[in-house]
Design a protein around this motif. Structure first.
Motif, mmCIF file in Angstrom:
data_model
loop_
_atom_site.group_PDB
_atom_site.id
_atom_site.type_symbol
_atom_site.label_atom_id
_atom_site.label_comp_id
_atom_site.label_asym_id
_atom_site.label_seq_id
_atom_site.Cartn_x
_atom_site.Cartn_y
_atom_site.Cartn_z
ATOM 1 N N GLU A 48 0.831 -1.194 0.000
ATOM 2 C CA GLU A 48 0.000 0.000 0.000
ATOM 3 C C GLU A 48 0.872 1.253 0.000
ATOM 4 O O GLU A 48 1.632 1.437 -0.943
ATOM 5 N N SER A 71 -2.216 8.394 3.709
ATOM 6 C CA SER A 71 -2.680 7.003 3.821
ATOM 7 C C SER A 71 -4.199 6.944 3.892
ATOM 8 O O SER A 71 -4.817 6.076 3.266
ATOM 9 N N GLU A 75 -6.362 5.023 1.168
ATOM 10 C CA GLU A 75 -7.268 3.937 1.540
ATOM 11 C C GLU A 75 -8.701 4.251 1.131
ATOM 12 O O GLU A 75 -9.436 3.367 0.705
#
Length: 79
Positions: A48, A71, A75
Motif C-alpha cells: 500500500e 494514507s 485507503e
C-alpha cells in the motif's frame, strides 16, 4: 511546492489520487524537492503506502503526520 505531488508508475492511481488529494499533480521533482516536501511515499499493491525515511543515505524530515493524511486518502480511494 503547492499541494501534494505524485510520481507514480501506475497512471490509474495517479488519476484517482488527483481527485482524492485536492491540488495533487504529476510533475518531475528534484532531490531538493524530496528533502523539502512534506514527505516521500511509495505506493504499491503489496505494501500500500510506505514512508521513505532516507534517500541516498540522507535522512528525510519526519513525515508521520503527512503519512497518516495521505494514507487515509489512499485507503479511501480503494476501500
Amino acid at each position: 511546492m503547492s499541494g501534494p505531488s505524485i510520481v507514480d508508475t501506475k497512471p490509474a492511481l495517479a488519476e484517482r489520487a488527483r481527485w482524492v488529494l485536492l491540488g495533487a499533480k504529476i510533475e518531475t521533482l528534484t532531490a531538493d524537492d524530496l528533502f523539502s516536501g512534506d514527505g516521500v511515499f511509495v505506493a504499491s499493491s503489496g505494501r500500500e503506502l510506505t514512508r521513505v525515511h532516507a534517500l541516498g543515505g540522507n535522512e528525510l524530515p519526519d513525515s508521520t503526520e503527512s503519512h497518516r493524511e495521505v494514507s487515509a486518502a489512499y485507503e479511501s480511494a480503494y476501500r
